[in-house]
Design a protein around this motif. Structure first.
Motif, short mmCIF file in Angstrom:
data_model
loop_
_atom_site.label_atom_id
_atom_site.label_comp_id
_atom_site.label_asym_id
_atom_site.label_seq_id
_atom_site.Cartn_x
_atom_site.Cartn_y
_atom_site.Cartn_z
N GLY A 107 0.83 -1.23 -0.01
CA GLY A 107 0.01 -0.04 0.04
C GLY A 107 0.83 1.27 0.01
O GLY A 107 0.32 2.16 -0.13
N GLN A 108 2.20 1.29 -0.01
CA GLN A 108 2.91 2.33 0.23
C GLN A 108 3.08 2.71 -1.00
O GLN A 108 3.43 2.07 -2.36
N VAL A 109 3.29 4.04 -1.42
CA VAL A 109 3.33 4.75 -2.60
C VAL A 109 4.74 4.55 -3.19
O VAL A 109 5.70 4.86 -2.38
N LEU A 110 4.92 4.09 -4.48
CA LEU A 110 6.33 3.91 -4.93
C LEU A 110 6.78 5.08 -6.06
O LEU A 110 7.99 5.24 -6.04
N CYS A 111 5.59 5.40 -6.96
CA CYS A 111 5.82 6.53 -7.73
C CYS A 111 4.29 7.07 -8.21
O CYS A 111 3.61 6.83 -7.63
N ILE A 112 4.54 7.75 -9.28
CA ILE A 112 3.58 8.47 -9.83
C ILE A 112 3.75 8.15 -11.41
O ILE A 112 4.75 8.49 -11.86
N LEU A 113 2.73 7.99 -12.09
CA LEU A 113 2.36 7.84 -13.59
C LEU A 113 1.38 8.90 -14.01
O LEU A 113 0.41 8.62 -13.46
N GLU A 114 1.97 9.87 -14.77
CA GLU A 114 1.05 10.66 -15.20
C GLU A 114 0.52 10.10 -16.57
O GLU A 114 1.32 9.98 -17.74
N ALA A 115 -0.80 10.41 -16.70
CA ALA A 115 -1.46 10.08 -18.01
C ALA A 115 -2.41 11.15 -18.26
O ALA A 115 -3.39 11.36 -17.45
N MET A 116 -2.51 11.82 -19.17
CA MET A 116 -3.45 13.04 -19.55
C MET A 116 -3.78 13.89 -18.51
O MET A 116 -4.88 14.12 -18.13
N LYS A 117 -2.70 14.38 -17.99
CA LYS A 117 -2.55 15.24 -16.78
C LYS A 117 -3.06 14.74 -15.60
O LYS A 117 -3.48 15.44 -14.66
N LEU A 118 -3.51 13.50 -15.67
CA LEU A 118 -3.82 13.04 -13.86
C LEU A 118 -2.65 12.17 -13.32
O LEU A 118 -1.92 11.28 -14.15
#
Length: 152
Positions: A107-118
């Protein structure tokens, strides 16, 4: 019509429809990196410019991509659930979510993937230790691309 040309035509159409300046797609041994060469019109309309892409023009002769490294049995791979730009931190000057050697919990955040400004937070499905970060910060990650290896 050649399949690669048909695919390229469809990708260019998508770029024009959604006013994209750049689009990179990797599927099997096909690696296409498209970029618009002309600036946008003052009214914001997408140009009908030609597309510059060394990768696209050589796509049919592209060498086969190397197979991903085999992970030991106790290592779980975190794969990209969508296509998006991979970010290791929540903001440009912020510390990274995780580093190699960090212990992570499910459940820990590892990264962010940005897709279509989200901004889509990618969380760990496992408890364990980060042993490899496979993606490069601020680069496009393809669907099911390896992002992290977690030793469980």
């Amino acid at each position: 019509m050649d399949l690669n040309k048909k695919v390229l035509d469809q990708l260019v159409e998508l770029m024009q429809r959604y006013w994209l300046d750049r689009l990179r797609v990797r599927v099997g041994d096909l690696d296409v990196d498209l970029r618009m060469t002309a600036p946008r019109h003052a009214d914001g309309a997408a140009p009908s410019a030609t597309v510059l892409s060394a990768a696209a023009s050589a796509a049919s002769q592209a060498p086969v991509a190397p197979k991903p490294d085999e992970a030991p049995p106790n290592v779980k791979k975190v794969l990209a659930p969508l296509v998006g730009v991979f970010y290791r931190a929540p903001a440009p000057n912020a510390p990274h979510f995780v580093e190699v050697g960090d212990t992570v919990a499910e459940g820990q955040v590892l990264c962010i993937l940005e897709a279509m400004k989200l901004m889509n937070e990618i969380v760990s499905e496992y408890d364990g230790k980060i042993v490899k970060i496979c993606a490069k910060d601020a680069e496009l990650a393809s669907l099911h691309q390896e992002l992290f290896w977690i030793e469980t």
